[in-house]
Motif scaffolding. Structure first.
Motif, PDB file in Angstrom:
ATOM      1  N   GLU A   1       8.413  13.113   5.961  1.00 60.77           N
ATOM      2  CA  GLU A   1       7.630  11.894   5.791  1.00 60.77           C
ATOM      3  C   GLU A   1       6.726  11.678   6.992  1.00 60.77           C
ATOM      4  N   ILE A   2       5.549  11.196   6.709  1.00 65.22           N
ATOM      5  CA  ILE A   2       4.657  10.791   7.791  1.00 65.22           C
ATOM      6  C   ILE A   2       5.132   9.432   8.314  1.00 65.22           C
ATOM      7  N   ALA A   3       4.430   8.894   9.318  1.00 73.16           N
ATOM      8  CA  ALA A   3       4.783   7.575   9.845  1.00 73.16           C
ATOM      9  C   ALA A   3       4.650   6.545   8.734  1.00 73.16           C
ATOM     10  N   GLU A   4       5.694   5.719   8.577  1.00 74.02           N
ATOM     11  CA  GLU A   4       5.714   4.696   7.544  1.00 74.02           C
ATOM     12  C   GLU A   4       6.035   3.354   8.197  1.00 74.02           C
ATOM     13  N   SER A   5       5.380   2.297   7.725  1.00 75.03           N
ATOM     14  CA  SER A   5       5.494   1.008   8.405  1.00 75.03           C
ATOM     15  C   SER A   5       5.800  -0.107   7.425  1.00 75.03           C
ATOM     16  N   PHE A   6       6.364  -1.183   7.975  1.00 74.92           N
ATOM     17  CA  PHE A   6       6.508  -2.438   7.238  1.00 74.92           C
ATOM     18  C   PHE A   6       6.361  -3.585   8.225  1.00 74.92           C
ATOM     19  N   HIS A   7       5.947  -4.742   7.724  1.00 71.87           N
ATOM     20  CA  HIS A   7       5.724  -5.938   8.538  1.00 71.87           C
ATOM     21  C   HIS A   7       6.818  -6.968   8.272  1.00 71.87           C
ATOM     22  N   LEU A   8       7.135  -7.716   9.324  1.00 76.16           N
ATOM     23  CA  LEU A   8       7.900  -8.952   9.186  1.00 76.16           C
ATOM     24  C   LEU A   8       6.991 -10.082   9.642  1.00 76.16           C
TER      25      LEU A   8
ATOM     26  N   VAL B   1       9.098  -9.959   4.275  1.00 68.72           N
ATOM     27  CA  VAL B   1       8.884  -8.541   4.559  1.00 68.72           C
ATOM     28  C   VAL B   1       7.680  -8.090   3.748  1.00 68.72           C
ATOM     29  N   VAL B   2       6.724  -7.484   4.415  1.00 71.05           N
ATOM     30  CA  VAL B   2       5.497  -7.037   3.755  1.00 71.05           C
ATOM     31  C   VAL B   2       5.422  -5.522   3.871  1.00 71.05           C
ATOM     32  N   SER B   3       5.361  -4.845   2.727  1.00 72.88           N
ATOM     33  CA  SER B   3       5.233  -3.392   2.718  1.00 72.88           C
ATOM     34  C   SER B   3       4.416  -2.999   1.504  1.00 72.88           C
ATOM     35  N   GLY B   4       3.319  -2.299   1.745  1.00 72.31           N
ATOM     36  CA  GLY B   4       2.476  -1.869   0.636  1.00 72.31           C
ATOM     37  C   GLY B   4       3.109  -0.725  -0.125  1.00 72.31           C
ATOM     38  N   GLY B   5       2.450  -0.335  -1.180  1.00 69.67           N
ATOM     39  CA  GLY B   5       2.994   0.739  -1.997  1.00 69.67           C
ATOM     40  C   GLY B   5       2.319   2.071  -1.780  1.00 69.67           C
ATOM     41  N   GLY B   6       1.366   2.133  -0.843  1.00 71.68           N
ATOM     42  CA  GLY B   6       0.623   3.362  -0.647  1.00 71.68           C
ATOM     43  C   GLY B   6       1.229   4.266   0.410  1.00 71.68           C
ATOM     44  N   GLN B   7       0.515   5.351   0.656  1.00 67.73           N
ATOM     45  CA  GLN B   7       0.940   6.291   1.683  1.00 67.73           C
ATOM     46  C   GLN B   7       0.942   5.600   3.040  1.00 67.73           C
ATOM     47  N   GLY B   8       1.978   5.831   3.795  1.00 67.98           N
ATOM     48  CA  GLY B   8       2.109   5.206   5.103  1.00 67.98           C
ATOM     49  C   GLY B   8       2.870   3.896   5.077  1.00 67.98           C
ATOM     50  N   SER B   9       3.295   3.452   3.890  1.00 65.53           N
ATOM     51  CA  SER B   9       4.078   2.227   3.784  1.00 65.53           C
ATOM     52  C   SER B   9       5.537   2.576   3.537  1.00 65.53           C
ATOM     53  N   ALA B  10       6.410   1.949   4.311  1.00 69.18           N
ATOM     54  CA  ALA B  10       7.838   2.150   4.116  1.00 69.18           C
ATOM     55  C   ALA B  10       8.304   1.338   2.918  1.00 69.18           C
ATOM     56  N   SER B  11       9.209   1.913   2.128  1.00 69.67           N
ATOM     57  CA  SER B  11       9.666   1.254   0.903  1.00 69.67           C
ATOM     58  C   SER B  11      10.999   0.561   1.142  1.00 69.67           C
TER      59      SER B  11
ATOM     60  N   ASP C   1      14.642  -0.765   0.584  1.00 68.04           N
ATOM     61  CA  ASP C   1      15.812  -0.178  -0.081  1.00 68.04           C
ATOM     62  C   ASP C   1      15.724   1.332  -0.206  1.00 68.04           C
ATOM     63  N   VAL C   2      14.630   1.922   0.234  1.00 74.22           N
ATOM     64  CA  VAL C   2      14.527   3.378   0.250  1.00 74.22           C
ATOM     65  C   VAL C   2      14.432   3.868   1.683  1.00 74.22           C
ATOM     66  N   ASP C   3      13.455   3.337   2.407  1.00 72.89           N
ATOM     67  CA  ASP C   3      13.288   3.729   3.806  1.00 72.89           C
ATOM     68  C   ASP C   3      13.998   2.778   4.772  1.00 72.89           C
ATOM     69  N   PHE C   4      14.251   1.549   4.346  1.00 68.39           N
ATOM     70  CA  PHE C   4      14.931   0.583   5.215  1.00 68.39           C
ATOM     71  C   PHE C   4      15.630  -0.457   4.358  1.00 68.39           C
ATOM     72  N   LEU C   5      16.618  -1.128   4.961  1.00 64.37           N
ATOM     73  CA  LEU C   5      17.372  -2.172   4.284  1.00 64.37           C
ATOM     74  C   LEU C   5      17.368  -3.426   5.145  1.00 64.37           C
ATOM     75  N   ASP C   6      17.090  -4.570   4.535  1.00 70.86           N
ATOM     76  CA  ASP C   6      17.194  -5.870   5.199  1.00 70.86           C
ATOM     77  C   ASP C   6      18.660  -6.299   5.130  1.00 70.86           C
ATOM     78  N   LEU C   7      19.303  -6.439   6.286  1.00 63.06           N
ATOM     79  CA  LEU C   7      20.732  -6.736   6.325  1.00 63.06           C
ATOM     80  C   LEU C   7      21.042  -8.231   6.367  1.00 63.06           C
ATOM     81  N   GLN C   8      20.021  -9.103   6.329  1.00 63.74           N
ATOM     82  CA  GLN C   8      20.264 -10.544   6.372  1.00 63.74           C
ATOM     83  C   GLN C   8      20.634 -11.051   4.975  1.00 63.74           C
TER      84      GLN C   8
ATOM     85  N   VAL D   1       6.805  -2.712  12.217  1.00 63.35           N
ATOM     86  CA  VAL D   1       7.841  -1.706  12.476  1.00 63.35           C
ATOM     87  C   VAL D   1       7.371  -0.379  11.883  1.00 63.35           C
ATOM     88  N   THR D   2       7.318   0.633  12.724  1.00 62.98           N
ATOM     89  CA  THR D   2       6.864   1.954  12.283  1.00 62.98           C
ATOM     90  C   THR D   2       8.008   2.943  12.401  1.00 62.98           C
ATOM     91  N   ILE D   3       8.347   3.574  11.288  1.00 59.58           N
ATOM     92  CA  ILE D   3       9.317   4.677  11.300  1.00 59.58           C
ATOM     93  C   ILE D   3       8.519   5.942  11.595  1.00 59.58           C
TER      94      ILE D   3
END
Length: 571
Positions: free
Chosen positions: A347-354, A301-311, A313-320, A375-377
């Motif tokens: 929140e603005i649009a926030e994203s993370f990569h798999l 899972v790739v998610s940056g720490g800047g604006q527009g990045s989903a965090s 355990d805060v914005d999403f949870l990996d259930l695997q 994945v964009t929230i």
């Protein structure tokens, strides 16, 4: 088979003694070099000629060297009478089943005896060459024509061995050419080399050669090629029914991919599934590649720490429980489950990569595009804010004094919710009355744009108030925020309108004072005494007005000022 005279019959020849010395010569007449095939019909005709005196003579034709069994007889005899000048001898070739190369034999002309003065002249030698026969150089074939089935190697070289056999003879060095063809694609894409030649040395009956199976990492179904012997040099032949072998490369490199490269979800989506597929190059494409073994791949899972990045355990949870996608045999889809956190924070649009990790592949599989999904929230809880007119105007109406105010900065627009990004909205001011005169007669501008920088939550709409000397009543104006003119994904909501006023100006109802040009007096009349006052109405004369007066009589003599009530008047 033609009859020949055996050596045992040579002794029957007669020698007739002459009364005088005679001289004669024996030699071969005509052709003395012969090239024949090995067959029962192959018979060589040698003519023995006598020149000189006519005498009886016995001629012998003898094989030079060792008897190899290639002739029915290796010796022959011919008796020439004195009346004969030549005799024909026949040499028969024996047909056997032994593979032999070209063989050349020499037959020599001899005399049984040197009686009667006969000698051997020239030519006295004859050569017979029996051409190679019975496949002396061999018949080349594959040792087996059964289909060869192989797997494409994974990360290593893999050679497929082939064996050629050389049946019959092994004389000479022969060269065999081969070519690989008839596949679903050019053979060079999967095999190396796709053509070549093999040398079989003299005396060797078996030779091996190999073909490299390439690891091309391309999803493929079964591929069937023909490895075919195309020619041979050096005298050998190809066995037609064993000159080709089918080579089958089993289906391989099962493709792994995400079903989609992007996915947009609402914050309220709850649990979402990101599908990874096996065996298809496109979402609806046919199955391709191997599917009968287990394969797996890790993901990150790739998610940056800047604006527009989903965090995480805060914005999403990996259930695997583990970050590995596993496909058992004949299973083609696996789902990765993620929970989207629904909160009340704008929140603005926030994203993370798999991302599927190529170096973690296990089993017969390859990664194909898309091997990552974004994945964009979607923006939520109004992250860019909601614009409205400050509600303080509803509590305390705004009134602007034209006579005292040149620039008014009391019209306030607020930005509720989120304050991400720069946003704007247009506004307009109109008269809230039936007065047809333009707004610009009293204030400017009559329209404009209110702008908010990122993080800004309030903004002022500044107005320039037109100052004049015209007595005017209070005037009402209507400020509107225009909903469909926003930028930056901001919204406009109630209150979107407000009424404000420019109050009475320039003494529209008049300014009252005593008329200095006239005397204020008390007049005595027979009816009594009267107070006569004269007033002036400066400024505006709008409407009917009235004055309330208070008169105070002050007697003569000293008076305590504190006991005198202040005069007053009201209009």
């Amino acid at each position: 088979m033609l009859p020949v005279l055996l050596l045992a019959g040579w002794m029957l020849a007669l020698s007739v003694p002459g009364t005088a010395s005679e001289s004669a010569t024996l030699r071969f007449l005509g052709q003395t070099d012969f090239v024949v095939n090995e067959s029962e019909e192959a018979v060589v005709r040698l003519v023995v000629e006598r020149v000189g005196d006519p005498v009886n003579v016995t001629a012998l034709v003898l094989l030079e060297g060792v008897d190899t069994g290639d002739f029915e007889s290796i010796n022959a005899a011919a008796f020439l009478l004195s009346t004969e000048s030549s005799k024909t001898i026949f040499i028969a070739v024996k047909d056997d089943n032994l593979p032999e190369a070209d063989e050349t034999f020499t037959f020599n002309l001899r005399l049984q005896s040197s009686s009667n003065g006969v000698t051997v002249g020239t030519p006295s030698k004859a050569t017979i060459t029996i051409l190679s026969n019975d496949n002396a150089f061999g018949i080349i074939a594959f040792n087996s024509t059964e289909e060869v089935v192989v797997d494409e190697p994974r990360g290593s070289s893999h050679f497929v061995p082939f064996t050629l056999i050389r049946e019959k003879g092994t004389f000479g060095t022969v060269t065999v050419n081969y070519e690989i063809s008839e596949g679903p694609n050019p053979a060079i894409e999967d095999l190396s080399p796709d053509r070549g030649n093999i040398t079989i040395p003299v005396g060797q009956a078996v030779v091996h050669f190999s073909i490299l199976i390439k690891d091309d990492q391309i999803p493929e179904d079964d591929e069937v090629f023909s490895v075919r012997l195309t020619g041979v040099a050096g005298g050998a032949l190809l066995r037609s029914n064993a000159s080709s072998v089918q080579l089958r490369i089993r289906r391989n490199d099962s493709p792994l991919r995400f079903s989609h490269s992007v996915m947009a979800v609402q914050e309220s989506a709850g649990v979402i599934a990101l599908n990874v597929t096996r065996g298809r190059l496109t979402e609806d494409g046919p199955l391709i590649g191997s599917d009968d073994t287990e394969v797996s791949v890790d993901y990150m899972v790739v998610s940056g720490g800047g604006q527009g990045s989903a965090s995480p355990d805060v914005d999403f949870l990996d259930l695997q429980p583990v970050r590995t996608v596993t496909f058992p045999p004949f299973v083609y889809t696996a789902s990765l489950l993620f929970k989207i956190t629904d909160d009340a924070v704008p929140e603005i649009a926030e994203s993370f990569h798999l991302v599927l990790l190529e170096e973690s592949l296990r089993g017969d599989a390859v990664l194909v595009s898309p091997n990552a999904v974004l994945v964009t929230i979607e923006p939520n809880d109004k992250p860019n804010g909601v614009l409205s007119i400050s509600s303080s105007a509803a509590i305390q109406p705004i009134t602007i004094n034209e006579d005292l105010t040149q620039r008014f900065e009391g019209l306030i627009v607020v930005r509720n919710g989120g304050s991400y990004g720069a946003v704007s909205a247009n506004w307009s001011i109109s008269r809230n009355s039936s007065d047809p005169s333009p707004v610009s007669d009293d204030l400017t501008p009559a329209a404009g744009t209110v702008r908010f920088a990122a993080g800004q939550v309030t903004a002022v709409i500044p107005l320039d108030i037109v100052g004049d000397d015209l007595p005017e009543e209070a005037e009402a104006f209507l400020l509107k925020l225009l909903r469909n003119t926003t930028t930056g994904h901001v919204e406009v909501d109630e209150p979107m309108e407000m009424v404000f006023y420019i109050q009475d100006s320039d003494d529209v109802y008049g300014l009252f004072r005593f008329d200095p040009a006239k005397e204020q007096s008390i007049q005595s009349q027979p009816e009594g005494r009267f107070l006569s006052l004269h007033f002036l109405r400066d400024g505006g004369t709008l409407g009917n007005v009235s004055l309330t007066l208070t008169a105070l009589y002050i007697p003569a003599g000293p008076i305590d000022p504190s006991t005198i009530p202040g005069p007053g008047s009201k209009c």
